[in-house]
Design an enzyme around this catalytic site. Structure first.
Site, short mmCIF file in Angstrom:
data_model
loop_
_atom_site.label_atom_id
_atom_site.label_comp_id
_atom_site.label_asym_id
_atom_site.label_seq_id
_atom_site.Cartn_x
_atom_site.Cartn_y
_atom_site.Cartn_z
N HIS A 187 46.67 34.03 25.41
CA HIS A 187 45.67 33.96 25.92
C HIS A 187 44.79 32.90 23.98
CE1 HIS A 187 42.17 35.30 26.59
NE2 HIS A 187 42.14 35.85 27.60
N GLU A 201 46.51 39.59 35.92
CA GLU A 201 46.70 39.81 34.64
C GLU A 201 47.51 40.48 33.73
OE1 GLU A 201 44.25 36.77 31.82
OE2 GLU A 201 44.08 38.69 30.87
#
Lengths: 360, 376
Positions: free
Chosen positions: B255, B325
């Protein structure tokens, strides 16, 4: 401290010869001539706590054994940081994205957890032909200390002298199989025919016993950890004499007439023939290909400059390994000083007198 | 030079208005008023040589396409029918040097020996040669539900330019508006399949239900069409190479907001009641839900596990802080990826400036107005 005061006993009694600690731990009431000992409640509590404390280590399963997929494998280890390379001084990834294994690049606890779940068996093949049988004991004893400790291991000893295979104590889940083979007069052929013998061995049912096979030279000893970090479909090891060389200095076979030929502008690394391996399927493919290439050379009356090693290098150029081992996994202190770039020397040459050993 | 002397012509004729080069290339005999041109043998030779020279570049296959078993690869030729063959033909490329790291500024290998893919770590020619021999098909799944369908055109058009170019690719577009899927020109060996799905009122559910939908899709026969499946968010575009360097049994992507953070700052789910719970002293990386993938088997395993974990959470009346996620991160902690993609593969220039550590931005967010897009 005044022992008597500990329990508010009146006056001083004659001290128990067992010592003051006995008095403390056990209650003590003297009634006339008889002394009665009883377990003081505080002592009971202390003993219980001690028992609980020490048994915690035994009763709680180790992290590694937890495994399984839903289980929260409670391993705690330092966080890898994306902007902090593990090693700045060496290449740890080949251009085809195969890891190059150096100390510091891997966390053995994580890898052990991954591999133990797979219940693997690792084979280690070694050839002890003619006088080379004298190297076996040290090879096996050192492997017992350092090679795949904790896993199922089978040593495959190929030898022309089965009776001379030493008795070496093996750890649990480790065994040894002796495979009688013929010898050859020339040491070059002894070396090269290993490819044929391994490939034929891997066509037998015994191949199903292993997940991985590691093929090693016998005139070596393990002196540091060699574990599951090396396991992968196909691996080769950087030759200690060439890991800093330019490719045109590699001692590849340079005559186009040989199957092992590699031109000067090609080649990734110079791999040593003394330590390679992988999955059973890939090692079979490699050894068979090298054996057949050597047969073609033989028919064309040419022998590659470094024998099976030349063919190994040709093969690994065309079919690149999925891991590469650094020279930590193959060193020779008699020929090369220990460089700072190697944090460990795991598998090292044992000194031999070439004239005495070869061809005897 | 005296043009007349070139061919031993006597005297000087009136110069052809086409210029001296015409005279040189073509023969010239004047017979009275008529001029006859003929092709001088030397000219013919010259033209032939020129034609050969220039066509060499077109007719000779490029090195990469040679693949398979050229004259060099004798060893591999012995076993040429092996479909897994990764024989390299006569490729010339710089030598890798054991004491010269490709990148000194970043971690390129996880502690479990999975490569972390940054520009400079891989030679795409070698990788292409390896993968082309395997004749692979790569799926790319994307969800375009409700107003998100407006992102599809740019997503697909940019994928055509940058994603697995030269390979067999199938786009799997999951949408509740099949009629609105744009017509996008696709290159050869690339096709698109539309998979109608239901929508959900809450955007969190639209996001989370992707796991269920992908896992169920991968239980259909169509899973046999692919070797690898890449699962991506739709509000994105490709702007640089994304190729076979990412292919592996299982990959996640760092990320962009957390690749420099300490693990206790990762926005993992921190409530033990959730299946996605990760304690503060655990965790390798914070992976983004917008780009993950792998082999069909592994992606099926992952999406099924996440879907089931979310179902358990739903039954326990808890929703993980970052939805699918969070569950992805829990899964990848326990079942570590075999490759990790750097933030080159997931960036957002609207939120983060372009750092020097990223030599390329390959897959980037497309700006959206959250209020307008979500829940419509």
């Amino acid at each position: 401290m005044n022992r008597g005061e500990l329990w508010g006993e009146s006056g001083k009694e004659r001290r128990d010869p067992g010592g003051w600690w006995v008095t403390i731990l056990l209650g003590h009431r003297s009634e006339g001539k008889l002394k009665h000992y009883f377990l003081h409640p505080g002592t009971l509590l202390l003993m219980t706590l001690t028992l609980v404390f020490f048994s915690y280590g035994f009763l709680t399963p180790s992290r590694q054994a937890l495994g399984g997929l839903g289980a929260e494998s409670r391993m705690v280890y330092p966080q890898p940081m994306a902007l902090t390379p593990a090693r700045r001084d060496v290449l740890v990834l080949t251009p085809w994205l195969a890891p190059i294994i150096w100390e510091g690049t891997f966390n053995i606890d994580i890898l052990n957890e991954q591999f133990r779940l797979q219940n693997i068996t690792v084979g280690l093949s070694v050839f002890a032909v003619k006088k080379y049988i004298t190297f076996l004991r040290l090879f096996l004893e050192s492997a017992e200390q350092h090679f795949m400790v904790g896993y199922r291991v089978t040593y495959y000893v190929f030898t022309d002298r089965p009776a001379d295979v030493p008795q070496v104590g093996l750890g649990p889940r480790r065994r040894l199989a002796v495979l009688p083979v013929r010898s050859y007069p020339r040491w070059q052929d002894v070396s090269m025919r290993r490819m044929q013998m391994i490939s034929q061995f891997l066509e037998q049912p015994s191949r199903q016993e292993m997940d991985y096979l590691v093929c090693a030279d016998v005139d070596m000893k393990f002196q540091d950890h060699v574990g599951v970090e090396i396991l992968t479909p196909l691996f080769g090891t950087l030759h200690p004499g060439f890991y800093t060389s330019k490719r045109d200095a590699f001692t590849y076979e340079r005559r186009p007439q040989s199957q092992a030929y590699i031109p000067h502008d090609q080649g990734d690394f110079y791999y040593m023939g003394a330590f390679f391996g992988g999955s059973v399927a890939e090692v079979h493919r490699l050894t068979k290909a090298c054996h057949e290439a050597m047969a073609v050379d033989r028919a064309n009356n040419i022998e590659a400059v470094w024998h099976d090693e030349s063919h190994l290098n040709k093969y690994l150029l065309l079919r690149k390994p999925t891991k590469v081992l650094s020279p930590e996994y193959l060193w020779d202190l008699h020929m090369l000083p220990w460089p700072s770039v190697l944090k460990k020397l795991r598998f090292v040459a044992v000194h031999k007198n070439h004239q005495e050993i070869r061809n005897r």
